[in-house]
Every structure is written in structure tokens, then in C-alpha cells.
Design a protein around this motif. Structure first.
Motif, PDB file in Angstrom:
ATOM      1  N   LEU A  32     -22.331  -8.858   8.004  1.00 51.11           N
ATOM      2  CA  LEU A  32     -22.554  -9.311   6.637  1.00 51.11           C
ATOM      3  C   LEU A  32     -21.667 -10.542   6.446  1.00 51.11           C
ATOM      4  O   LEU A  32     -20.444 -10.440   6.433  1.00 51.11           O
ATOM      5  N   GLU A  33     -22.309 -11.682   6.328  1.00 52.94           N
ATOM      6  CA  GLU A  33     -21.655 -12.989   6.315  1.00 52.94           C
ATOM      7  C   GLU A  33     -20.500 -13.050   5.319  1.00 52.94           C
ATOM      8  O   GLU A  33     -20.613 -12.606   4.194  1.00 52.94           O
ATOM      9  N   THR A  48     -30.167 -12.210   2.452  1.00 55.93           N
ATOM     10  CA  THR A  48     -30.089 -13.117   1.317  1.00 55.93           C
ATOM     11  C   THR A  48     -28.769 -12.889   0.599  1.00 55.93           C
ATOM     12  O   THR A  48     -28.160 -11.826   0.733  1.00 55.93           O
ATOM     13  N   THR A  49     -28.340 -13.879  -0.145  1.00 51.44           N
ATOM     14  CA  THR A  49     -27.176 -13.773  -1.009  1.00 51.44           C
ATOM     15  C   THR A  49     -27.582 -14.320  -2.365  1.00 51.44           C
ATOM     16  O   THR A  49     -28.201 -15.377  -2.447  1.00 51.44           O
ATOM     17  N   PRO A  58     -19.634 -12.377 -12.501  1.00 49.47           N
ATOM     18  CA  PRO A  58     -20.552 -12.901 -11.488  1.00 49.47           C
ATOM     19  C   PRO A  58     -19.948 -12.734 -10.082  1.00 49.47           C
ATOM     20  O   PRO A  58     -18.772 -13.029  -9.873  1.00 49.47           O
ATOM     21  N   VAL A  59     -20.746 -12.202  -9.174  1.00 51.24           N
ATOM     22  CA  VAL A  59     -20.330 -12.020  -7.783  1.00 51.24           C
ATOM     23  C   VAL A  59     -21.470 -12.435  -6.873  1.00 51.24           C
ATOM     24  O   VAL A  59     -22.626 -12.453  -7.281  1.00 51.24           O
ATOM     25  N   ASP A  60     -21.145 -12.746  -5.628  1.00 47.28           N
ATOM     26  CA  ASP A  60     -22.167 -13.012  -4.617  1.00 47.28           C
ATOM     27  C   ASP A  60     -22.545 -11.684  -3.968  1.00 47.28           C
ATOM     28  O   ASP A  60     -21.720 -11.063  -3.295  1.00 47.28           O
ATOM     29  N   LEU A  61     -23.763 -11.228  -4.203  1.00 45.18           N
ATOM     30  CA  LEU A  61     -24.276  -9.997  -3.626  1.00 45.18           C
ATOM     31  C   LEU A  61     -25.032 -10.342  -2.358  1.00 45.18           C
ATOM     32  O   LEU A  61     -26.004 -11.094  -2.396  1.00 45.18           O
ATOM     33  N   GLN A  62     -24.561  -9.807  -1.234  1.00 39.45           N
ATOM     34  CA  GLN A  62     -25.242 -10.009   0.040  1.00 39.45           C
ATOM     35  C   GLN A  62     -26.153  -8.806   0.291  1.00 39.45           C
ATOM     36  O   GLN A  62     -25.746  -7.674   0.098  1.00 39.45           O
ATOM     37  N   VAL A  63     -27.363  -9.077   0.724  1.00 40.17           N
ATOM     38  CA  VAL A  63     -28.334  -8.029   0.999  1.00 40.17           C
ATOM     39  C   VAL A  63     -28.930  -8.274   2.379  1.00 40.17           C
ATOM     40  O   VAL A  63     -29.342  -9.392   2.693  1.00 40.17           O
ATOM     41  N   VAL A  64     -28.942  -7.229   3.204  1.00 41.45           N
ATOM     42  CA  VAL A  64     -29.690  -7.245   4.466  1.00 41.45           C
ATOM     43  C   VAL A  64     -30.637  -6.061   4.397  1.00 41.45           C
ATOM     44  O   VAL A  64     -30.260  -4.976   3.969  1.00 41.45           O
ATOM     45  N   VAL A  73     -35.111   0.014   4.295  1.00 46.03           N
ATOM     46  CA  VAL A  73     -33.668   0.213   4.411  1.00 46.03           C
ATOM     47  C   VAL A  73     -32.953  -1.066   3.992  1.00 46.03           C
ATOM     48  O   VAL A  73     -33.458  -2.169   4.209  1.00 46.03           O
ATOM     49  N   ALA A  74     -31.778  -0.891   3.401  1.00 47.97           N
ATOM     50  CA  ALA A  74     -31.013  -2.059   2.988  1.00 47.97           C
ATOM     51  C   ALA A  74     -29.538  -1.702   2.901  1.00 47.97           C
ATOM     52  O   ALA A  74     -29.170  -0.553   2.639  1.00 47.97           O
ATOM     53  N   VAL A  75     -28.722  -2.733   3.118  1.00 42.67           N
ATOM     54  CA  VAL A  75     -27.280  -2.649   2.909  1.00 42.67           C
ATOM     55  C   VAL A  75     -26.920  -3.828   2.021  1.00 42.67           C
ATOM     56  O   VAL A  75     -27.349  -4.954   2.275  1.00 42.67           O
ATOM     57  N   MET A  76     -26.142  -3.547   0.975  1.00 43.89           N
ATOM     58  CA  MET A  76     -25.717  -4.580   0.028  1.00 43.89           C
ATOM     59  C   MET A  76     -24.207  -4.521  -0.122  1.00 43.89           C
ATOM     60  O   MET A  76     -23.620  -3.435  -0.069  1.00 43.89           O
ATOM     61  N   THR A  77     -23.592  -5.694  -0.338  1.00 44.30           N
ATOM     62  CA  THR A  77     -22.151  -5.730  -0.530  1.00 44.30           C
ATOM     63  C   THR A  77     -21.764  -6.898  -1.414  1.00 44.30           C
ATOM     64  O   THR A  77     -22.459  -7.914  -1.454  1.00 44.30           O
ATOM     65  N   ALA A  78     -20.656  -6.728  -2.119  1.00 42.68           N
ATOM     66  CA  ALA A  78     -20.109  -7.794  -2.955  1.00 42.68           C
ATOM     67  C   ALA A  78     -18.602  -7.643  -3.015  1.00 42.68           C
ATOM     68  O   ALA A  78     -18.074  -6.520  -3.043  1.00 42.68           O
ATOM     69  N   LEU A  79     -17.905  -8.761  -3.042  1.00 46.86           N
ATOM     70  CA  LEU A  79     -16.456  -8.780  -3.202  1.00 46.86           C
ATOM     71  C   LEU A  79     -16.167  -8.911  -4.689  1.00 46.86           C
ATOM     72  O   LEU A  79     -16.587  -9.879  -5.328  1.00 46.86           O
ATOM     73  N   LEU A  80     -15.488  -7.917  -5.238  1.00 47.48           N
ATOM     74  CA  LEU A  80     -15.195  -7.912  -6.668  1.00 47.48           C
ATOM     75  C   LEU A  80     -14.020  -8.838  -6.978  1.00 47.48           C
ATOM     76  O   LEU A  80     -13.137  -9.029  -6.133  1.00 47.48           O
TER      77      LEU A  80
END
Length: 181
Positions: A32-33, A48-49, A58-64, A73-80
């Protein structure tokens, strides 16, 4: 707390998965970039981000995500942002995900703590299984996890999900066990 983006991940996942993978499972490691997180997906993912409000910030949500057979299936992440309450953010994310999937009530036996090595021991770090509906009204089952890891003085939240009319437990277990900080 505002979480207006939560209808977005389902539509993002849907857009990501259209024609993304062959029906055969071909597990692969995915980075996850911009994140130390790694995941395993059963098919070649689209990525996508998007900048979205999460916990009112506002955060950058990364989705694969991808499709494998009938499963999405998907994995999502964001740095708070520093100081954000990760537990509250995860609870809001869970509620919005369940609302978006039109889940009336999670299965009584379908929620348990989800703590992986390196994760923060938050009460909102859970694995949840529930029946719901796709956007077109077709029944679907959901198996999902939410958790968080420390990243310096900030917290990274992560959510992974499998949507399928009939969840294959080995697929969901491999997906969730493959998430590494």
C-alpha cells in the motif's frame, strides 16, 4: 464526527473491481503506497487513492481491490491526523460500512476482536460477518475487519472486506491474515 465518504468506498471498490481479475485465485503480495502495510489479494488488484473526510478530517484513503470469482475483495487504509481518536474513527467506519451494505443486524456470532501482531489494542478492532444487500438489491454476505497501527506519532487505520453471496472462509482468513504492518 463527519464520515461522509463511507458510501464512497463501496462505489470505489465496485469501480476498481469491474473486470479486474480472473475468477481463479492467484494470491499475491500488495504494497500500500506510502505505507508500511502489506496485504495479500487473491487476484491482480486495481489501486486508487482519494482524499476523503474520515473522522471529520480530510485524509488520503488508499484502496486496493479486485474480484475473484463471485467475491469482491478490498483493503483500505488511511493515515489519521495527529491526535485523532482512532477508536471513534473505526466505529464510525464500521457503522457507515454496515449502513452502506444495508445490514439490518450483524450475525450474533459474527463479531469478534481482531488483533494482529503490531496492531493497536483498540476495542473497535473487530472482525464482523453480516448479511446485506448489494447496490442492485441482490443479497450478499460481508466478512470484514477494521484495525489500526501506530505510525510514528500518528495512527493508520485499515479496513479489509470480502463481499460474496457465499463467503469462502479460507479466502477471508487468508486476506485478513495477510495484512501486515
Amino acid at each position: 464526527m463527519q464520515i461522509h465518504f463511507l458510501a464512497l468506498p463501496a462505489s470505489l471498490i465496485l469501480a476498481l473491481t469491474l473486470g479486474a481479475c480472473s475468477p481463479d485465485q492467484n494470491w499475491r503480495d500488495v504494497s500500500l503506497e506510502g505505507s508500511p502495510l502489506k496485504a495479500q489479494l487473491p487476484c491482480k488488484p486495481d489501486k486508487t487513492t482519494r482524499n476523503v473526510p474520515l473522522g471529520g478530517q480530510p485524509v488520503d484513503l488508499q484502496v486496493v481491490g479486485c474480484e475473484s470469482g463471485t467475491a469482491m475483495v478490498a483493503v483500505m487504509t488511511a493515515l489519521l491526523p495527529a491526535g485523532a481518536d482512532a477508536n471513534t474513527v473505526l466505529l464510525g467506519w464500521q457503522k457507515a460500512t454496515l449502513d452502506n451494505a444495508r445490514v439490518q443486524q450483524p450475525l450474533a456470532s459474527g463479531q469478534q476482536a481482531w488483533h494482529r501482531p503490531g496492531q493497536l489494542p483498540l476495542s473497535a478492532s473487530v472482525r464482523l460477518q453480516a448479511p446485506g444487500l448489494r447496490a442492485n438489491g441482490e443479497p450478499v454476505r460481508m466478512d470484514a475487519v477494521w484495525g489500526a497501527v501506530a505510525e510514528g506519532d500518528r495512527v493508520r487505520v485499515v479496513h479489509a472486506v470480502v463481499y460474496d453471496p457465499k463467503i469462502q472462509p479460507e479466502m477471508a482468513n487468508t486476506l485478513f491474515d495477510g495484512i501486515k504492518p
